[in-house]
Structures are given as C-alpha cells and as structure tokens.
Motif scaffolding. Sequence first.
Motif, PDB file in Angstrom:
ATOM      1  N   TYR A  79       1.309 -24.720 -14.069  1.00 29.13           N
ATOM      2  CA  TYR A  79       2.800 -25.130 -13.735  1.00 29.13           C
ATOM      3  C   TYR A  79       4.020 -24.252 -14.135  1.00 29.13           C
ATOM      4  CZ  TYR A  79       6.443 -26.524 -11.183  1.00 29.13           C
ATOM      5  OH  TYR A  79       7.987 -26.792  -9.505  1.00 29.13           O
ATOM      6  N   VAL A  80       4.005 -24.735 -15.561  1.00 28.60           N
ATOM      7  CA  VAL A  80       5.486 -24.356 -15.632  1.00 28.60           C
ATOM      8  C   VAL A  80       5.790 -23.294 -15.846  1.00 28.60           C
ATOM      9  CG1 VAL A  80       4.461 -24.968 -18.428  1.00 28.60           C
ATOM     10  CG2 VAL A  80       6.404 -24.812 -17.808  1.00 28.60           C
ATOM     11  N   VAL A  81       4.211 -22.791 -16.668  1.00 27.80           N
ATOM     12  CA  VAL A  81       4.187 -20.956 -16.184  1.00 27.80           C
ATOM     13  C   VAL A  81       4.791 -20.037 -14.977  1.00 27.80           C
ATOM     14  CG1 VAL A  81       2.772 -18.959 -17.057  1.00 27.80           C
ATOM     15  CG2 VAL A  81       3.093 -20.540 -18.016  1.00 27.80           C
ATOM     16  N   ALA A 144       3.367 -18.829 -22.336  1.00 32.95           N
ATOM     17  CA  ALA A 144       2.183 -17.955 -21.395  1.00 32.95           C
ATOM     18  C   ALA A 144       1.446 -17.656 -22.256  1.00 32.95           C
ATOM     19  CB  ALA A 144       2.354 -16.664 -20.366  1.00 32.95           C
ATOM     20  N   LEU A 145       1.470 -17.161 -23.536  1.00 28.29           N
ATOM     21  CA  LEU A 145       0.351 -16.849 -24.431  1.00 28.29           C
ATOM     22  C   LEU A 145      -0.509 -18.141 -25.143  1.00 28.29           C
ATOM     23  CD1 LEU A 145       2.178 -14.799 -26.868  1.00 28.29           C
ATOM     24  CD2 LEU A 145       0.527 -14.015 -25.225  1.00 28.29           C
ATOM     25  N   ILE A 146       0.556 -19.270 -24.917  1.00 25.96           N
ATOM     26  CA  ILE A 146       0.060 -20.557 -25.164  1.00 25.96           C
ATOM     27  C   ILE A 146      -1.389 -21.485 -23.598  1.00 25.96           C
ATOM     28  CG2 ILE A 146       0.316 -23.017 -25.165  1.00 25.96           C
ATOM     29  CD1 ILE A 146       3.051 -22.147 -26.544  1.00 25.96           C
ATOM     30  N   PHE A 147      -0.603 -20.297 -22.713  1.00 28.90           N
ATOM     31  CA  PHE A 147      -1.833 -21.247 -21.527  1.00 28.90           C
ATOM     32  C   PHE A 147      -2.544 -19.353 -21.736  1.00 28.90           C
ATOM     33  CE2 PHE A 147       1.712 -24.266 -20.829  1.00 28.90           C
ATOM     34  CZ  PHE A 147       0.790 -24.937 -20.491  1.00 28.90           C
ATOM     35  N   GLY A 148      -2.781 -19.312 -22.422  1.00 25.59           N
ATOM     36  CA  GLY A 148      -3.894 -18.120 -22.474  1.00 25.59           C
ATOM     37  C   GLY A 148      -3.435 -17.143 -21.606  1.00 25.59           C
ATOM     38  N   TRP A 149      -2.865 -16.428 -21.765  1.00 22.41           N
ATOM     39  CA  TRP A 149      -1.914 -15.023 -21.317  1.00 22.41           C
ATOM     40  C   TRP A 149      -2.566 -13.657 -21.935  1.00 22.41           C
ATOM     41  CZ3 TRP A 149       2.504 -11.368 -22.574  1.00 22.41           C
ATOM     42  CH2 TRP A 149       2.679 -10.645 -21.409  1.00 22.41           C
TER      43      TRP A 149
END
Length: 291
Positions: A79-81, A144-149
């Motif tokens: 959600y944060v992204v 986003a990269l932290i979440f696998g972007w």
Amino acid sequence: MKKQVTPDGLTVPGRSTGLIGALANTYLLNLIVRKELRVRYRGSALGMLWSYAKPAVQFLVFFFAIGVFMGMNRNIENYVVYMFSGVIVINYFSEIFGNATRILIGNKDLVKKIYLQRELFPLSSVVVAFVHFVPQVVILVIGALIFGWRPGVMNLAAFLLGLVIITVFGLGLGLFAGALNVMYRDAENFVDLLLMMVTWTSPVLYMWTMVREVLSGSWEWLWYVYMLNPISAVVELFHKAFWEPTRGVDSTLMLPSLWTWAGIGLLMSCVVLFIGDRTFKHYDGRFAQEL
C-alpha cells in the motif's frame, strides 16, 4: 500576437510571443529559476537536501501510520508504494499550479520595472517543481525496490506519459489562474480550495474499484466525469509504473482501458494549456498596470 521588428532587425519590446517564445529564452528562465530556489532555501543550512529528507520521512510515516497501524497493507498489497505513487503526482501538480498562480504577484516589482516575457514566471514554477519532484521519485524508486519493483518497458512508458500529462495540465491551469490572480486576487484562494480537494478526487488513498462500485447504475455518468479529470489518469499511470511491478500485486487490479483514458487526459491537458496560454496573453498587457 506577431512580433514587431525594427528596420535594424530588432524586436520591439512589450509584445508577448506566447509560451513558445518564452521557452526559447532559456537564459532568463534559468535566472528566474535560480532566484526562486535561492529564495526558497535562503538561510537554510541543508538547502536542497531537504528535498530528499521530506519525502523520505513522508514515505516512512505513510508506511507505519497508514500501512501498518491502520492496516491498509492488508487491503491493498504494498500500500505504501501504491499511495506514494499518487502522492508525488499530487505534490508535483500542486506545486506547479499553486506557485504559478502566485508567482506574478510575488515578482511584481520585477514585472513593473522591466519588460520580459511574463510566461517565463509560470514556466519557472514548472522547473522548480520538477527540481523538487526528482527527489520524491528517487525515494519512491528506493521504496519500490524494497518491495520487489521490476519495471518493464510499458511501466516506464506509463511514467513518462503521466509526467508529460501532469506537467502540461498543471502549466495550463497555472497560466490561466496566474493571469486571473493579477486581475482578481480571489483567484489564489479559489486555487487553494481546489488543491485541498485534489487528493480526494483522484485514486490516491483508495482504489478506482471503490469509485466504480459506488458510481454505477443511474450514477454511472459521474464515473466518466471522475475519469475525465487528467489527474485520475496520471495517478493510475504512476500506479502502473511503480506499484504494478512490485512483488505480489495482482495486475488485474489495474484500471481497464488505461491507455485510452491516458490519451483522453493528454488531449484535455493540451486543451487546458491552449486556453491558459490564450488567457495569459490576453491579460499580459495589463499586468504592470494592475500590479
């Protein structure tokens, strides 16, 4: 309005050549941008570093306060992204629109003393807003990269198209409101009201599916009014650019016919820019007198 030229080939001052002419005057535009940034960070020890610190803190606050504590991560994956993708659109648009509305008033001494293309002032608002937009994008990309972007070509294309649409739309409204604000000071208060509403009239804090579910049946026509707002299309383009390529997101949740709505948003933004430019040129000759 055509330029008047002397027999020596010199341009007669005091005649606006419109937005195109202002874009060609990069030297003066650069000077105004530097002035605006210098005024913004006057007396600041960190200067431009605040442009990175503020969105970084904002991202963390959204993650914990809304995503974790309020439980929105359970309803919308990453959600944060999702939310921050829309927030940076609103921040960028608000800075262009709000600053372009006030910039002629803020530079009234300069406008009254010498003649220069007045369109340079709203244009400088776009450049300054973009300078502050870049750090927000950097923070969003890191998050986003932290979440696998893992973006593809179409995701990057969505970002670029969204950036063009929101820039053109914000500049068009800024030219229109900036000209009216010189003539009628109530314009900036009206703009403030609009900017208070803009976050809620686009799918930033909620998903488009919630709006579509409510605006059905006899209220369906309101759905099309909602989507004709170019900001709604841009927010969804940014969701496609940054949220969709993150880990675990269901791509079927993306807005159907996104590219069609984006095309309509681009067309409407160009119309707004044309109207804003014509309005600005119409009142240009009265700015110094009114200020």
